[in-house]
Design a protein around this motif. Sequence first.
Motif, short mmCIF file in Angstrom:
data_model
loop_
_atom_site.label_atom_id
_atom_site.label_comp_id
_atom_site.label_asym_id
_atom_site.label_seq_id
_atom_site.Cartn_x
_atom_site.Cartn_y
_atom_site.Cartn_z
N GLN A 21 0.82 -1.21 0.00
CA GLN A 21 0.00 0.00 0.00
C GLN A 21 0.85 1.26 0.00
O GLN A 21 0.55 2.24 -0.70
CB GLN A 21 -0.93 0.00 1.21
CG GLN A 21 -2.02 -1.06 1.17
CD GLN A 21 -3.09 -0.82 2.21
OE1 GLN A 21 -3.46 0.32 2.50
NE2 GLN A 21 -3.60 -1.90 2.79
N LEU A 22 1.95 1.24 0.77
CA LEU A 22 2.81 2.42 0.83
C LEU A 22 3.51 2.66 -0.50
O LEU A 22 3.74 3.80 -0.90
CB LEU A 22 3.83 2.25 1.96
CG LEU A 22 4.56 3.50 2.43
CD1 LEU A 22 3.59 4.62 2.78
CD2 LEU A 22 5.44 3.18 3.63
N GLY A 52 2.30 8.47 5.46
CA GLY A 52 1.81 7.15 5.08
C GLY A 52 2.14 6.10 6.12
O GLY A 52 1.30 5.24 6.45
N LYS A 106 -0.17 6.54 9.17
CA LYS A 106 -1.55 6.11 8.90
C LYS A 106 -1.66 4.59 8.86
O LYS A 106 -2.56 3.99 9.48
CB LYS A 106 -2.00 6.71 7.56
CG LYS A 106 -3.48 6.61 7.29
CD LYS A 106 -4.25 7.69 8.00
CE LYS A 106 -5.75 7.61 7.68
NZ LYS A 106 -6.05 8.06 6.31
N LEU A 107 -0.74 3.93 8.17
CA LEU A 107 -0.81 2.48 8.02
C LEU A 107 -0.47 1.76 9.32
O LEU A 107 -0.93 0.64 9.55
CB LEU A 107 0.14 2.03 6.92
CG LEU A 107 -0.28 2.43 5.49
CD1 LEU A 107 0.85 2.22 4.52
CD2 LEU A 107 -1.51 1.62 5.05
N ILE A 146 1.64 4.81 -2.76
CA ILE A 146 1.67 6.24 -2.43
C ILE A 146 3.02 6.85 -2.81
O ILE A 146 3.08 7.88 -3.48
CB ILE A 146 1.41 6.45 -0.92
CG1 ILE A 146 0.08 5.79 -0.51
CG2 ILE A 146 1.41 7.93 -0.58
CD1 ILE A 146 -1.13 6.43 -1.11
N LEU A 168 -3.65 9.44 0.68
CA LEU A 168 -3.34 9.26 2.10
C LEU A 168 -4.61 9.19 2.93
O LEU A 168 -4.70 8.42 3.89
CB LEU A 168 -2.44 10.39 2.61
CG LEU A 168 -0.96 10.33 2.22
CD1 LEU A 168 -0.25 11.63 2.60
CD2 LEU A 168 -0.27 9.15 2.91
N ASP A 184 -7.37 7.92 2.15
CA ASP A 184 -8.06 6.65 1.93
C ASP A 184 -7.35 5.46 2.56
O ASP A 184 -7.88 4.33 2.53
CB ASP A 184 -8.22 6.40 0.42
CG ASP A 184 -9.11 7.43 -0.26
OD1 ASP A 184 -9.96 8.01 0.45
OD2 ASP A 184 -8.95 7.66 -1.47
N LEU A 185 -6.17 5.67 3.12
CA LEU A 185 -5.43 4.56 3.71
C LEU A 185 -6.09 4.09 5.00
O LEU A 185 -6.57 4.89 5.80
CB LEU A 185 -3.98 4.98 4.01
CG LEU A 185 -3.04 5.16 2.82
CD1 LEU A 185 -1.66 5.60 3.31
CD2 LEU A 185 -2.91 3.89 2.00
N ASP A 186 -6.11 2.79 5.20
CA ASP A 186 -6.62 2.19 6.44
C ASP A 186 -5.45 1.59 7.23
O ASP A 186 -4.44 1.17 6.65
CB ASP A 186 -7.64 1.09 6.13
CG ASP A 186 -8.90 1.64 5.49
OD1 ASP A 186 -9.33 2.75 5.89
OD2 ASP A 186 -9.44 0.97 4.59
#
Length: 342
Positions: A44-45, A85, A88-89, A48, A223, A225-227
């Motif tokens: 995911q990162l 990022g 957040k993750l 970004i 960013l 939208d990251l969970d």
Amino acid sequence: MTHAPNDRAPSPTYQKIAKTLGQSAPSGTDLQRNQQKIAQLMAQLNQIVLDKPQAVKLALSGILAGGHLLLQDLPGMGKTTLAQGLAKLLGLSFSRVQFTNDMLPADILGMSIYDQSKLRFEFRPGPIFTQLLLADEINRSSPKTQSALLEAMEERQVTQDGQTYPLPQPFFVIATQNPLQQAGVYPLPESQLDRFLLCLSLGYPSPMAERELLKGQDRRELLKDLDTVLDTEAVLLAQQGVKQVYVADVVLDYLQRLVAKTRASQEYHGLSPRGVLSLQRAAQAYAYVSGHMEVTPEDIQAVFAAVADHRLGQRFAPAQVVGGQAPQTIAQRILADVPVIV
């Protein structure tokens, strides 16, 4: 080299943390599941921060090793995006401080303010009381302000007016700095550089990645939208999992030969014992993030420049990230000179 099995018994410390968090002691399967989440997090990162998979992997390795990161590059290269990022993750509380030349230590640490209703001074915590602090453009502040972070980075605590206040756990500093050739910057002292486990540069994206940036969605929107992939408890357990990664004597021999080479030069001071421990810890974290529970020489080679160069006096210059073949750093020359097996 044969990797140690993933079902090695967790250490008593690992079991104790798991018990404190209300969990059972993690098995090899639990560790493997955690590593699967880590792979998901990196994927995911990498969506970004485009075209920088090795920098992303090293940054995550530094966090799971319990260390602080220094990101040095030209403005606008994605340093802040990478830090946001990660926060957040990893589900970490996050504060960003923009360092300026008129900033005071109290602007970061907090200060005591007189409360008239209680007739006494009360401490008001500053932005450093968070799990991940982004110290943006840290070298634009004065040395006095820079030094305010030293105790926090080493001891995970802040002392004000004779009182000591513990910082949240886990606690990380990700600092960014601009090239020394730019106006209004102060070089970080060696004592502060040594507090950073890893020092990374992102550099320019490839033409293909840059085209995707131009045609794709704004990074700030992505960013949002990251969970969260790893929560705080999972990060703490992963940090203990890193300590479980086995380092064979033959690998330690190679590590010590590299360290001895740094100390044989008359041009710079070699790695200190803290630097040596940082090198081992970073290699263990890199192995863990890579999905195996034993450090290999390749793991040491992957982290060596990021651990050693800023401690050996390697100064960042924009020419190192401009297109073309970058010159060898001190650490890369040492890696080329020291054999893996003697």
